[in-house]
Enzyme design. Structure first.
Site, PDB file in Angstrom:
ATOM      1  N   GLY A 146       0.803  -1.225   0.000  1.00  0.00           N
ATOM      2  CA  GLY A 146       0.000   0.000   0.000  1.00  0.00           C
ATOM      3  C   GLY A 146       0.831   1.268   0.000  1.00  0.00           C
ATOM      4  O   GLY A 146       0.529   2.215  -0.734  1.00  0.00           O
ATOM      5  N   SER A 147       1.876   1.292   0.796  1.00  0.00           N
ATOM      6  CA  SER A 147       2.687   2.516   0.881  1.00  0.00           C
ATOM      7  C   SER A 147       3.330   2.842  -0.460  1.00  0.00           C
ATOM      8  O   SER A 147       3.312   3.985  -0.909  1.00  0.00           O
ATOM      9  CB  SER A 147       3.762   2.371   1.954  1.00  0.00           C
ATOM     10  OG  SER A 147       3.160   2.191   3.215  1.00  0.00           O
TER      11      SER A 147
ATOM     12  N   ASN B 135      -8.532   3.738   8.015  1.00  0.00           N
ATOM     13  CA  ASN B 135      -7.995   2.659   8.846  1.00  0.00           C
ATOM     14  C   ASN B 135      -8.371   2.778  10.317  1.00  0.00           C
ATOM     15  O   ASN B 135      -8.508   1.776  11.008  1.00  0.00           O
ATOM     16  CB  ASN B 135      -6.471   2.605   8.701  1.00  0.00           C
ATOM     17  CG  ASN B 135      -5.815   3.973   8.682  1.00  0.00           C
ATOM     18  OD1 ASN B 135      -6.250   4.879   7.960  1.00  0.00           O
ATOM     19  ND2 ASN B 135      -4.800   4.143   9.485  1.00  0.00           N
TER      20      ASN B 135
ATOM     21  N   GLN C 254      -7.657  -0.337   2.962  1.00  0.00           N
ATOM     22  CA  GLN C 254      -8.508  -0.901   4.012  1.00  0.00           C
ATOM     23  C   GLN C 254      -9.848  -1.408   3.469  1.00  0.00           C
ATOM     24  O   GLN C 254     -10.663  -1.935   4.236  1.00  0.00           O
ATOM     25  CB  GLN C 254      -8.774   0.143   5.101  1.00  0.00           C
ATOM     26  CG  GLN C 254      -7.564   0.441   5.979  1.00  0.00           C
ATOM     27  CD  GLN C 254      -7.177  -0.710   6.899  1.00  0.00           C
ATOM     28  OE1 GLN C 254      -7.933  -1.670   7.099  1.00  0.00           O
ATOM     29  NE2 GLN C 254      -5.993  -0.632   7.460  1.00  0.00           N
TER      30      GLN C 254
ATOM     31  N   SER D  98      -3.396  -3.673  -0.788  1.00  0.00           N
ATOM     32  CA  SER D  98      -2.295  -4.351  -0.125  1.00  0.00           C
ATOM     33  C   SER D  98      -2.768  -5.707   0.399  1.00  0.00           C
ATOM     34  O   SER D  98      -3.780  -5.787   1.087  1.00  0.00           O
ATOM     35  CB  SER D  98      -1.808  -3.478   1.032  1.00  0.00           C
ATOM     36  OG  SER D  98      -0.740  -4.099   1.688  1.00  0.00           O
ATOM     37  N   ALA D  99      -2.019  -6.765   0.080  1.00  0.00           N
ATOM     38  CA  ALA D  99      -2.486  -8.127   0.376  1.00  0.00           C
ATOM     39  C   ALA D  99      -2.581  -8.441   1.872  1.00  0.00           C
ATOM     40  O   ALA D  99      -3.452  -9.200   2.291  1.00  0.00           O
ATOM     41  CB  ALA D  99      -1.570  -9.147  -0.304  1.00  0.00           C
ATOM     42  N   HIS D 100      -1.712  -7.834   2.687  1.00  0.00           N
ATOM     43  CA  HIS D 100      -1.698  -8.254   4.100  1.00  0.00           C
ATOM     44  C   HIS D 100      -2.911  -7.748   4.874  1.00  0.00           C
ATOM     45  O   HIS D 100      -3.124  -8.154   6.019  1.00  0.00           O
ATOM     46  CB  HIS D 100      -0.385  -7.879   4.784  1.00  0.00           C
ATOM     47  CG  HIS D 100      -0.226  -6.436   5.158  1.00  0.00           C
ATOM     48  ND1 HIS D 100      -0.523  -5.972   6.415  1.00  0.00           N
ATOM     49  CD2 HIS D 100       0.203  -5.367   4.453  1.00  0.00           C
ATOM     50  CE1 HIS D 100      -0.257  -4.669   6.461  1.00  0.00           C
ATOM     51  NE2 HIS D 100       0.173  -4.283   5.283  1.00  0.00           N
TER      52      HIS D 100
ATOM     53  N   THR E  73      12.688  -7.870 -10.326  1.00  0.00           N
ATOM     54  CA  THR E  73      12.186  -9.230 -10.499  1.00  0.00           C
ATOM     55  C   THR E  73      10.987  -9.440  -9.588  1.00  0.00           C
ATOM     56  O   THR E  73      11.031  -9.101  -8.408  1.00  0.00           O
ATOM     57  CB  THR E  73      13.302 -10.244 -10.192  1.00  0.00           C
ATOM     58  OG1 THR E  73      14.389  -9.989 -11.072  1.00  0.00           O
ATOM     59  CG2 THR E  73      12.819 -11.670 -10.375  1.00  0.00           C
TER      60      THR E  73
ATOM     61  N   CYS F 168       2.547   8.024  24.355  1.00  0.00           N
ATOM     62  CA  CYS F 168       3.412   9.024  24.961  1.00  0.00           C
ATOM     63  C   CYS F 168       4.615   9.166  24.049  1.00  0.00           C
ATOM     64  O   CYS F 168       5.084   8.200  23.483  1.00  0.00           O
ATOM     65  CB  CYS F 168       3.937   8.539  26.314  1.00  0.00           C
ATOM     66  SG  CYS F 168       2.645   8.174  27.482  1.00  0.00           S
TER      67      CYS F 168
HETATM   68  C1  LIG Z   1      -5.328   3.185   4.709  1.00  0.00           C
HETATM   69  C2  LIG Z   1      -3.971   2.580   4.546  1.00  0.00           C
HETATM   70  N1  LIG Z   1      -3.212   2.931   3.503  1.00  0.00           N
HETATM   71  C3  LIG Z   1      -1.984   2.419   3.315  1.00  0.00           C
HETATM   72  C4  LIG Z   1      -1.447   1.504   4.178  1.00  0.00           C
HETATM   73  C5  LIG Z   1      -0.055   0.984   3.946  1.00  0.00           C
HETATM   74  O1  LIG Z   1      -0.057  -0.297   3.408  1.00  0.00           O
HETATM   75  P1  LIG Z   1       1.233  -1.223   3.495  1.00  0.00           P
HETATM   76  O2  LIG Z   1       1.350  -1.653   4.913  1.00  0.00           O
HETATM   77  O3  LIG Z   1       0.958  -2.368   2.573  1.00  0.00           O
HETATM   78  O4  LIG Z   1       2.390  -0.399   3.031  1.00  0.00           O
HETATM   79  C6  LIG Z   1      -2.214   1.094   5.280  1.00  0.00           C
HETATM   80  C7  LIG Z   1      -1.682   0.090   6.233  1.00  0.00           C
HETATM   81  O5  LIG Z   1      -1.347   0.381   7.349  1.00  0.00           O
HETATM   82  C8  LIG Z   1      -3.502   1.650   5.463  1.00  0.00           C
HETATM   83  O6  LIG Z   1      -4.251   1.305   6.506  1.00  0.00           O
END
Ligand SMILES: Cc1ncc(COP(=O)(O)O)c(C=O)c1O
Lengths: 119, 387
Positions: free
Chosen positions: B70-71, B151, B179, B199-201, B237, B328
């Site tokens: 995702g990032s 999220n 999400q 994002s797959a995870h 790759t 904190c």
């Molecule tokens: C809304 C959102 N965007 C992007 C990400 C980032 O995805 P990734 O962990 O696959 O880089 C997350 C995950 O924390 C997310 O919740």
């Protein structure tokens, strides 16, 4: 994460409560993170005979006051005053950067108790 | 599966079928770009993954580019699109509740390319309106990036309406659907966006793999230049093994997500009722409209208890995993959730907030167990509470 000392004291805080007739009351608050501690102290024969507190704050700050109470009970005020900052640090174990503010809380507790006049 | 895990929005357990598929391909070592047999086998695995992912999103296979998650997808959509207006002050419309991977990529564009940005506020429930996007449009607007599902709150934004506005004014529209994909039906045709991150995870696949849907005819400057994999858009790759997992996760999501969402919706109501019974002071953060929120996400505040302390207690005593709205950081500053700030919560409210997120392995008995644990935790903190 929390080290073993912090986790143990946080899960089982010692000396929680309020003294009915404390000789001293100590209140500590951190305006930024909002941690608040209200402590009551009872003296007997020049020593800290009992100590109880209520606390609102993060897990580490709750553990900190618990550790402090356990250490302080039975000590004299001059012993409290003589405690070095190294000893204080050791009491809490290794802290993560975001838990370091609890060292300040601990030293403030020592300082507040160290400056009360003995009964 | 661990019934004490309530942090599915952070990441999800790998589905055993996903694990099995990956295990089966573990010793497959070919490079998909090679023309020999080993390469072909690997290429076939990648193709299969692309086909499952395209089915899930309802897009063409050529419209899918795999990334490290995702990032990367968010960074790429934003930087890869905006780089063509370097130094020409492109204007961006986004929301004030985006994931850091969107926010920081936008800040980068501000620093490096003199981009200007409209950070649209959300209402007290965490929603923004399509009209607000329309009003923020300027002649120099080059990008709209607004997340589909948040999220922290689970709120869903009106991406379809926003995309319509974007199309009408010829502005590139990206949505962070990390999400949402695998939890609700995400159909890129129906949404009408130009780019969409996933994002797959977040849906029972492996970490470090995901993708970007990029509408046919749209082009982005690559983030990763090199040997020209992924149609020249994302070199390197291919992570074949992770892609096998991603493909299987996509296939399973299509089969299961609707039923899972129905179940989680019921669990959320059960949870809400149980928490109110524990203490009427417990409040839900963000919108509650089931048609506009993720079924598995619930954000609550428990007055007079620090979220961080509550989460620590539940973790140590019961092995329950939650996520918190603040941590904190030091004596001089606090780290508060920007999303909870954006919906107008006070610092103390944010500090007493926790996020409960459920998923397909959550059972009804887990909700009961959670509520019992919460009851004990509240007793613990009540004893400590200054009056
Ligand atoms: C809304 C959102 N965007 C992007 C990400 C980032 O995805 P990734 O962990 O696959 O880089 C997350 C995950 O924390 C997310 O919740």
């Amino acid at each position: 994460m929390y080290n073993d000392i912090i986790a143990e004291h946080f899960m089982n805080p010692r000396n929680i409560g309020e003294l009915e007739h404390p000789d001293e009351r100590i209140s500590i608050g951190n305006p930024i993170c909002g941690d608040t501690i209200h402590l009551g102290v009872a003296f007997k024969d020049g020593r800290i005979a009992d100590m109880k507190y209520k606390a609102y704050g993060c897990a580490t700050s709750i553990a900190t006051v618990s550790v402090f109470s356990e250490f302080a009970i039975g000590k004299s005020v001059s012993e409290i005053r003589k405690t070095s900052s190294e000893d204080m640090e050791a009491m809490l174990g290794e802290l993560e950067p975001n838990q370091m503010h609890c060292l300040d809380i601990l030293s403030e507790l020592f300082q507040s108790l160290g400056t009360v006049k003995e009964v | 599966m661990d019934g004490r895990y309530f942090d599915y929005n952070a990441t999800t357990p790998i589905d055993p079928a996903v694990a099995a598929a990956m295990m089966e391909h573990l010793s497959e070592y070919g490079n998909p770009s090679s023309t020999h047999r080993a390469g072909k086998t690997a290429k076939q695995s990648v193709r299969q993954a692309r086909s499952h992912a395209a089915d899930l999103l309802n897009c063409g296979q050529s419209e899918l580019i795999f990334t490290s998650g995702g990032s990367e997808s968010n960074n790429w959509a934003i930087k890869g699109w905006l780089s063509q207006w370097k130094g020409r002050r492109p204007h961006i419309i986004t929301s004030s509740i985006e994931h850091p991977s969107v926010q920081e990529a936008i800040r980068y564009a501000m620093r490096e390319w003199e981009a200007s940005v409209t950070w649209l506020p959300v209402d007290g429930d965490g929603f923004l309106s399509a009209e607000a996007v329309a009003e923020a449009l300027r002649p120099e607007t080059k990008l709209i990036s607004i997340m589909l599902a948040n999220n922290e709150l689970g709120t869903l934004q009106p991406i379809r309406d926003i995309a319509r506005i974007a199309r009408a004014s010829g502005v590139f529209m990206h949505t962070d659907a990390v999400q949402a994909v695998g939890k609700i039906n995400v159909d890129v045709q129906e949404l009408g966006v130009d780019a969409l991150s996933f994002s797959a995870h977040k849906f029972y696949g492996p970490k470090g793999i995901g993708g970007l849907y990029l509408k046919e005819g749209r082009a982005l400057e690559p983030l990763v230049h090199g040997g020209g994999q992924e149609s020249g858009l994302r070199s390197g790759t291919e992570n074949v093994l992770a892609l096998v997992g991603l493909g299987e996760a996509c296939r399973l999501a299509r089969e299961e997500m609707e039923e899972t969402a129905l179940r989680l919706d019921e669990f959320k109501r059960l949870l809400a009722a149980g928490l109110t019974a524990l203490s009427p002071q417990i409040k839900q953060n963000g919108g509650r409209d089931a048609s506009r929120t993720l079924a598995g996400t619930m954000n609550i505040q428990i007055p007079h208890i620090r979220g961080e302390a509550l989460a620590a207690y539940l973790d140590h005593r019961f092995g329950i995993a939650l996520s918190v709205g603040s941590a904190c950081s030091s004596n001089r500053e606090k780290k508060l959730s920007g999303v909870l700030k954006a919906i107008g919560l006070q610092d103390a409210e944010i500090q007493s907030s926790v996020r409960i997120s459920m998923g397909k392995y959550t059972k009804r008995s887990d909700i009961v167990g959670f509520l019992e644990a919460m009851e004990q935790a509240m007793e613990h903190f009540c004893r400590l509470m200054p009056v």
